[in-house]
Design an enzyme around this catalytic site. Structure first.
Site, PDB file in Angstrom:
ATOM      1  N   CYS A 135      -2.822   0.691  10.014  1.00 50.72           N
ATOM      2  CA  CYS A 135      -4.158  -0.540   9.184  1.00 50.72           C
ATOM      3  C   CYS A 135      -4.680  -1.123  10.198  1.00 50.72           C
ATOM      4  O   CYS A 135      -6.008  -1.111  10.107  1.00 50.72           O
ATOM      5  CB  CYS A 135      -3.051  -2.127   8.792  1.00 50.72           C
ATOM      6  SG  CYS A 135      -1.810  -1.063   7.977  1.00 50.72           S
ATOM      7  N   HIS A 159       0.617  -1.412  -0.164  1.00 53.61           N
ATOM      8  CA  HIS A 159       0.062  -0.118  -0.067  1.00 53.61           C
ATOM      9  C   HIS A 159       0.927   0.338  -0.223  1.00 53.61           C
ATOM     10  O   HIS A 159       2.077   0.944   0.057  1.00 53.61           O
ATOM     11  CB  HIS A 159      -0.915   0.181   1.199  1.00 53.61           C
ATOM     12  CG  HIS A 159      -2.168  -0.990   1.267  1.00 53.61           C
ATOM     13  ND1 HIS A 159      -2.234  -1.660   2.336  1.00 53.61           N
ATOM     14  CD2 HIS A 159      -2.877  -0.947   0.130  1.00 53.61           C
ATOM     15  CE1 HIS A 159      -3.123  -2.336   2.008  1.00 53.61           C
ATOM     16  NE2 HIS A 159      -3.576  -2.176   1.244  1.00 53.61           N
TER      17      HIS A 159
HETATM   18  C1  CIR Z   1      -3.578  -7.425   3.624  1.00 51.54           C
HETATM   19  O1  CIR Z   1      -2.589  -7.721   2.637  1.00 51.54           O
HETATM   20  O2  CIR Z   1      -4.476  -7.386   3.109  1.00 51.54           O
HETATM   21  C2  CIR Z   1      -3.440  -7.972   5.194  1.00 51.54           C
HETATM   22  N1  CIR Z   1      -2.837  -9.207   5.185  1.00 51.54           N
HETATM   23  C3  CIR Z   1      -2.382  -6.757   5.259  1.00 51.54           C
HETATM   24  C4  CIR Z   1      -3.404  -4.647   5.490  1.00 51.54           C
HETATM   25  C5  CIR Z   1      -2.266  -3.750   5.780  1.00 51.54           C
HETATM   26  N2  CIR Z   1      -2.971  -2.957   5.438  1.00 51.54           N
HETATM   27  C6  CIR Z   1      -2.398  -1.903   5.169  1.00 51.54           C
HETATM   28  O3  CIR Z   1      -1.213  -1.841   4.896  1.00 51.54           O
HETATM   29  N3  CIR Z   1      -2.978  -0.445   5.584  1.00 51.54           N
END
Ligand code: CIR
Length: 255
Positions: free
Chosen positions: A250, A163
């Site tokens: 997150c 992201h």
């Molecule tokens: C994913 O791959 O969607 C989750 N394991 C991690 C999400 C992390 N979110 C973020 O960076 N905003």
């Protein structure tokens, strides 16, 4: 300095051990994750936020990463449509939660996809990362929604990172914490940059909240650099979430 008053978090679920990951750091320890999540909630409170805690949802291994599910601006709430198939339905039930706080609630529609980890708020402007999770159709929809509320958006192309905010965080007052991936990005030339070294890249996802900065534990160089800019740092151990590619931002929605 007080800007945010509220936060929403979602408790980790046991199925988090099946979450999406490319980290190669092993399987998260659920009990440890609960303790780390408690610490995170305490830190949000320490920053002056009232915290709404949503129950864990075993259907969605990655649902603790609630930041990706909505963009909360001072003018409106926008429910995202995640690009990861296993995360798309995490948005169910979000509208009823957001109705407690917002009258203006919008949503991204197919074929648009956005995960809000790809969105960085800088005052009334929103940088939107085009990633494997966020597509052009989603970004275009978002920009037109923002426009209706007097806000603006622009695009940033991502290479390699999950992201946008995996590699860059806005610490207010023109301070931008950047990993190597964005250091020379023309989008960010006018910021006062704080460089994150490659061996501390995970710390590029740190979170400014009301004058304090949450920084992941175990990244001393970045911690010192942020402190040297005059910020009060709160260090948090989030190792079990790092195993799922998740950073500090997150784990909450802040507004
Ligand atoms: C994913 O791959 O969607 C989750 N394991 C991690 C999400 C992390 N979110 C973020 O960076 N905003």
């Amino acid at each position: 300095m007080k800007k945010f008053t509220q936060a929403i978090v979602k408790r980790p679920c046991r199925n988090m051990i099946h979450g999406l990951t490319s980290a190669g750091l092993g399987i998260p320890d659920f009990q440890k994750a609960l303790v780390q999540h408690d610490g995170y909630i305490e830190a949000l409170k320490q920053c002056g936020l009232e915290v709404t805690i949503l129950d864990a949802d075993e259907r969605f291994p990655d649902s603790v990463f609630i930041e990706d599910i909505a963009l909360l601006t001072p003018e409106c709430a926008i429910i995202m449509l995640p690009g990861a198939p296993s995360r798309m339905a995490e948005t169910d039930g979000m509208e009823s939660v957001l109705k407690r706080f917002y009258t203006n609630i919008e949503s991204i529609q197919p074929p648009g996809n956005i995960e809000a980890g790809d969105i960085m708020m800088v005052g009334p402007h929103f940088y939107i990362g085009l990633s494997e999770r966020t597509n052009q159709a989603g970004a275009t929809q978002l920009i037109s929604i923002l426009k209706r509320y007097g806000l603006t958006g622009s695009l940033v192309k991502l290479k390699k990172l999950l992201h946008l905010k995996t590699g860059v965080s806005y610490l207010e007052e023109n301070n931008l914490l950047v990993s190597d991936a964005f250091f020379n990005d023309p989008e960010f030339t006018n910021f006062d940059k704080i460089m994150v070294d490659d061996d501390e890249a995970y710390a590029a996802n740190s979170v400014w909240i009301n004058g304090k900065v949450l920084v992941p534990k175990g990244f001393p160089k970045t911690t010192r650099k942020i402190q040297n800019r005059g910020f009060d740092v709160i260090s948090l151990d989030v190792s079990e979430f790092q195993k799922l590619d998740g950073g500090l931002s997150c784990l909450s929605l802040r507004f």
